[in-house]
Design an enzyme around this catalytic site. Structure first.
Site, PDB file in Angstrom:
ATOM      1  N   ASP A 108      21.280  66.980 -17.334  1.00  0.00           N
ATOM      2  CA  ASP A 108      22.318  66.579 -17.429  1.00  0.00           C
ATOM      3  C   ASP A 108      22.341  65.176 -18.542  1.00  0.00           C
ATOM      4  O   ASP A 108      21.448  64.837 -18.511  1.00  0.00           O
ATOM      5  CB  ASP A 108      22.645  65.998 -15.918  1.00  0.00           C
ATOM      6  CG  ASP A 108      23.999  65.201 -15.919  1.00  0.00           C
ATOM      7  OD1 ASP A 108      24.521  64.382 -17.538  1.00  0.00           O
ATOM      8  OD2 ASP A 108      24.197  65.034 -14.619  1.00  0.00           O
ATOM      9  N   ASP A 294      29.424  66.722 -23.845  1.00  0.00           N
ATOM     10  CA  ASP A 294      29.580  67.353 -23.100  1.00  0.00           C
ATOM     11  C   ASP A 294      28.872  68.186 -22.333  1.00  0.00           C
ATOM     12  O   ASP A 294      29.763  69.067 -22.260  1.00  0.00           O
ATOM     13  CB  ASP A 294      30.376  66.711 -21.777  1.00  0.00           C
ATOM     14  CG  ASP A 294      29.335  66.859 -19.865  1.00  0.00           C
ATOM     15  OD1 ASP A 294      28.325  66.697 -19.861  1.00  0.00           O
ATOM     16  OD2 ASP A 294      30.556  66.286 -19.576  1.00  0.00           O
TER      17      ASP A 294
END
EC number: 3.4.23.24
Length: 418
Positions: A108, A294
């Site tokens: 992440d 992202d």
């Protein structure tokens, strides 16, 4: 993907799943196995490959869904990780403990903590289809089985914007990734979660969910001499490809066209840069705001006025399902490009098809319109449907992000970031 930790810090995720296949004096690599599953595309923690979305609706209505080492004097070098192309996540295998317990975790870029499920963790169902020990299906951790495990007796909790969460205690143990071994790495051993996998956060230290800052995995990779700099590059590859690559401490110069353009990171916590405008097939939409890059978010989000301008420029029409939920749809054959203009005259061109998602009825037949994969949000976020068209280098040490137009190729020319 939107996440919030218990300190109300906004975070986002990129996902990765892999197994080490070779180690050479130049690079440490991970190869990934492609898996297929059918899940809710709005579940940010479920491994959801490029399977069709099946809809349970009236035929006249539409729903809303949703690396290695250098041979020179400096022994530090990039660590390369090959990524699966999944509709939602990119996941990777790591090992934890003296006995190399194997787990698949989400890597992440938006969050900063590593957490993994304990072997006795309680899995709390949240999504349709959650059954049994679903949170441990991708591996779990038994501290008692590792001679190097240390319980720090400190609580950990993180919560995501979709409502899923993880709770546990902080531990230290050896963590292996791509053939590299990181000693005494701090992470959370989780005993209760509604997520389907653990998460390996590789963002800023300032975005850690703990009250006291610590060296997360990228920082440890640098401090223990495995890579020269806390930086990594990302190549998601084409929508049709089965794999991509993230390289810790390195850049693959074969994977982009032209030169990388450096942009300052505009946030102290998230990996955001300034976006000037979006040109949708000749129609310009002003943005002039920070936008998060992202990789863990499948689609892209913008504040309402910007999102609606982009949607309508794509030919968007409003459809409602039987419950009155709104969705924006357009002709699936819409062609052309959507051009993103950043500072320093950097332009990334994205096929319009990246923002159109085929919908299906439950009988398997395609719906005649595609959903527009741009949505309204409080935040501006460029997800995978943008990022597949860019080669992106995140430099957390110097707080800058470099980008160039991607080049889809199997050729490779990896160099270390020093």
């Amino acid at each position: 993907m939107l996440l919030k930790n218990i300190l109300s810090v906004l975070a986002f995720a990129l996902l990765i799943d892999a197994a080490p296949v070779k180690r050479s004096p130049g690079f440490v690599t991970l190869d990934f196995n492609v898996k297929r599953s059918l899940v809710d595309p709005d579940d940010p923690t479920v491994e959801s490959k490029r399977s069709p979305l099946f809809l349970d609706l009236d035929p006249t209505k539409i729903p809303v869904d949703d690396t290695g080492r250098n041979d020179g004097v400096d022994k530090r070098g990039p660590v390369a990780v090959k990524l699966d192309n999944e509709i939602i996540t990119y996941s990777a295998d790591i090992t934890v403990g003296s006995n190399n317990q194997k787990l698949s975790v989400i890597v992440d870029t938006g969050s900063s903590d590593l957490w993994i499920p304990d072997s006795k963790a309680i899995c709390i169902p949240k999504w349709r289809g959650d059954r049994g020990d679903f949170c441990k299906n991708n591996g779990s951790y038994s501290p008692a089985a590792s001679s190097t495990s240390k319980n720090l007796n400190t609580r950990f909790e993180i919560k995501y914007a979709d409502g899923s969460y993880a709770k546990g205690n902080l531990y230290q143990d050896t963590v292996g990734i791509g053939g590299a071994s990181v000693k005494n790495q701090l992470f959370a051993n989780v005993w209760s979660t509604s997520a389907h996998k653990g998460i390996l956060g590789i963002g800023f230290q300032a975005n850690e969910a703990t009250r006291t800052p610590y060296d997360n995995l990228p920082i440890s990779l640098k401090k223990q001499g495995i890579i020269a700099k806390n930086a990594y590059s990302l190549f998601l590859n084409s929508p049709e490809a089965s794999s991509g690559q993230i390289i810790f401490g390195g850049i693959d110069k074969a994977k982009y066209s032209g030169s990388l353009v450096e942009l300052p990171i505009t946030s102290d916590r998230t990996l955001s840069v300034g976006l000037r405008s979006v040109n949708v097939m000749g129609r310009n939409v002003n943005v002039n705001a920070g936008v998060l890059l992202d990789s863990g978010t499948t689609i892209s989000y913008f504040t309402p006025s910007i999102a609606r301008s982009i949607i309508y420029a794509l030919g968007g029409q409003v459809h409602f399902d039987s419950a009155g939920n709104k969705a924006y749809v357009a002709d699936c054959k819409t062609s052309g490009t959507v051009d993103f203009q950043f500072d320093k005259n950097l332009k990334i061109s994205v096929p319009a098809s990246e923002f159109l998602y085929q919908l299906y009825y439950t009988n398997g037949k395609p719906y005649p319109k595609c959903e527009i994969r741009v949505r309204e949000s409080e935040d501006n976020i460029l997800g995978d449907n943008f990022m597949r068209s860019a080669y992106i280098v995140y430099d957390l040490d110097d707080k800058k992000i470099s980008m160039a137009q991607v080049k889809y190729t199997s050729e490779s020319n990896i160099v270390a970031i020093n």
